[in-house]
Scaffold this motif. Sequence first.
Motif, mmCIF file in Angstrom:
data_model
loop_
_atom_site.group_PDB
_atom_site.id
_atom_site.type_symbol
_atom_site.label_atom_id
_atom_site.label_comp_id
_atom_site.label_asym_id
_atom_site.label_seq_id
_atom_site.Cartn_x
_atom_site.Cartn_y
_atom_site.Cartn_z
ATOM 1 N N ALA A 152 0.843 -1.211 0.000
ATOM 2 C CA ALA A 152 0.000 0.000 0.000
ATOM 3 C C ALA A 152 0.878 1.261 0.000
ATOM 4 O O ALA A 152 1.830 1.325 -0.759
ATOM 5 C CB ALA A 152 -0.996 -0.045 1.159
ATOM 6 N N MET A 162 -4.871 -2.694 8.010
ATOM 7 C CA MET A 162 -5.556 -3.363 6.903
ATOM 8 C C MET A 162 -6.995 -2.871 6.735
ATOM 9 O O MET A 162 -7.639 -2.465 7.705
ATOM 10 C CB MET A 162 -5.512 -4.869 7.150
ATOM 11 C CG MET A 162 -4.075 -5.385 7.117
ATOM 12 S SD MET A 162 -3.812 -6.878 8.068
ATOM 13 C CE MET A 162 -3.443 -6.180 9.644
ATOM 14 N N THR A 163 -7.449 -2.895 5.512
ATOM 15 C CA THR A 163 -8.816 -2.436 5.204
ATOM 16 C C THR A 163 -9.502 -3.457 4.304
ATOM 17 O O THR A 163 -9.826 -3.187 3.152
ATOM 18 C CB THR A 163 -8.797 -1.053 4.515
ATOM 19 O OG1 THR A 163 -7.887 -1.087 3.406
ATOM 20 C CG2 THR A 163 -8.349 0.045 5.465
ATOM 21 N N TRP A 217 -5.643 -3.916 1.283
ATOM 22 C CA TRP A 217 -5.625 -2.443 1.373
ATOM 23 C C TRP A 217 -6.399 -1.894 0.199
ATOM 24 O O TRP A 217 -6.096 -2.194 -0.965
ATOM 25 C CB TRP A 217 -4.182 -1.925 1.370
ATOM 26 C CG TRP A 217 -3.427 -2.478 2.531
ATOM 27 C CD1 TRP A 217 -3.404 -1.987 3.802
ATOM 28 C CD2 TRP A 217 -2.614 -3.661 2.539
ATOM 29 N NE1 TRP A 217 -2.633 -2.793 4.599
ATOM 30 C CE2 TRP A 217 -2.142 -3.829 3.846
ATOM 31 C CE3 TRP A 217 -2.251 -4.611 1.572
ATOM 32 C CZ2 TRP A 217 -1.317 -4.888 4.212
ATOM 33 C CZ3 TRP A 217 -1.435 -5.658 1.929
ATOM 34 C CH2 TRP A 217 -0.972 -5.786 3.244
ATOM 35 N N LYS A 255 -7.797 1.135 -2.214
ATOM 36 C CA LYS A 255 -7.472 2.458 -2.738
ATOM 37 C C LYS A 255 -8.641 2.909 -3.592
ATOM 38 O O LYS A 255 -9.096 2.160 -4.467
ATOM 39 C CB LYS A 255 -6.210 2.361 -3.575
ATOM 40 C CG LYS A 255 -5.650 3.677 -4.007
ATOM 41 C CD LYS A 255 -4.505 3.431 -4.976
ATOM 42 C CE LYS A 255 -3.356 4.374 -4.696
ATOM 43 N NZ LYS A 255 -2.245 4.124 -5.617
ATOM 44 N N TRP A 267 -5.627 6.081 -0.559
ATOM 45 C CA TRP A 267 -5.776 4.860 0.237
ATOM 46 C C TRP A 267 -6.878 5.070 1.266
ATOM 47 O O TRP A 267 -6.943 6.127 1.902
ATOM 48 C CB TRP A 267 -4.461 4.521 0.936
ATOM 49 C CG TRP A 267 -3.405 4.089 -0.031
ATOM 50 C CD1 TRP A 267 -2.376 4.845 -0.507
ATOM 51 C CD2 TRP A 267 -3.311 2.811 -0.681
ATOM 52 N NE1 TRP A 267 -1.643 4.111 -1.420
ATOM 53 C CE2 TRP A 267 -2.186 2.871 -1.540
ATOM 54 C CE3 TRP A 267 -4.052 1.635 -0.625
ATOM 55 C CZ2 TRP A 267 -1.795 1.790 -2.341
ATOM 56 C CZ3 TRP A 267 -3.663 0.558 -1.404
ATOM 57 C CH2 TRP A 267 -2.549 0.640 -2.251
#
Lengths: 82, 146
Positions: free
Chosen positions: A8, A79-80, B121, B123, B132
């Motif tokens: 990221a 984290m997503t 992650w 974006k 992000w």
Amino acid sequence: MIDVLYFAWVRERIGLPKERVETSAATVAALVDELRAREDRYAAAFADTSALRVALDQELSSFDAPLAGVREVAFFPPMTGG
Amino acid sequence: MSVLVTEAAFDAGAELKDFTAGAEGAGGVVSFTGVVRDVAGGLSHMEIEHYPGMTERAIAAMRDDAMARFSLTAARVIHRHGRLAPGETIMMVLTAAPHRGDAFAAAEFLMDWLKSRAPFWKKEVTADGAEWVAAKDADEDALTRW
């Protein structure tokens, strides 16, 4: 030698996804200090480690964890998923 | 397959049908489908990065935890990565149990852990650029209930 991976915005800030690093750092924090000292882009990426997470051999770990026997270190933001 | 991390689109309806057919002894099946949402308006697409290897391991461990913690007969997690347009299906959690309570709770449990502990992650890409997605404190706090 240890494989260091970035994901990221950490990857974007440092400018590469993965590198092999020669290090004798005893802990993750010591490795981060070595990386920070390299170049500004590393210093920028590791400016605030409270905003980062670390995985050792693909298991979430902590910055005070020892590096002995570790082959792969990964640094990334929280984290997503989902 | 119990855990699938894939770039390819999948058919949520077909997955539910297949999962239900294989969930022997279940009195209830719960499915959750996550969809790409244009929160602020102007979203072109989303790019989801992940950590190949760790992603599969982390989700498999969450699934094992769910199987141990709840009375389930089956559980499946599917999560996409790569480029996704608004309206596309990002992920799916399926749980089957003799009784609905365990199926609902296990699906919530898996969703909470996926949000904050699976190495993905997101974006968001708009006409103005890319950003992000920041992790939410509420998502982290949600883990304390388990």
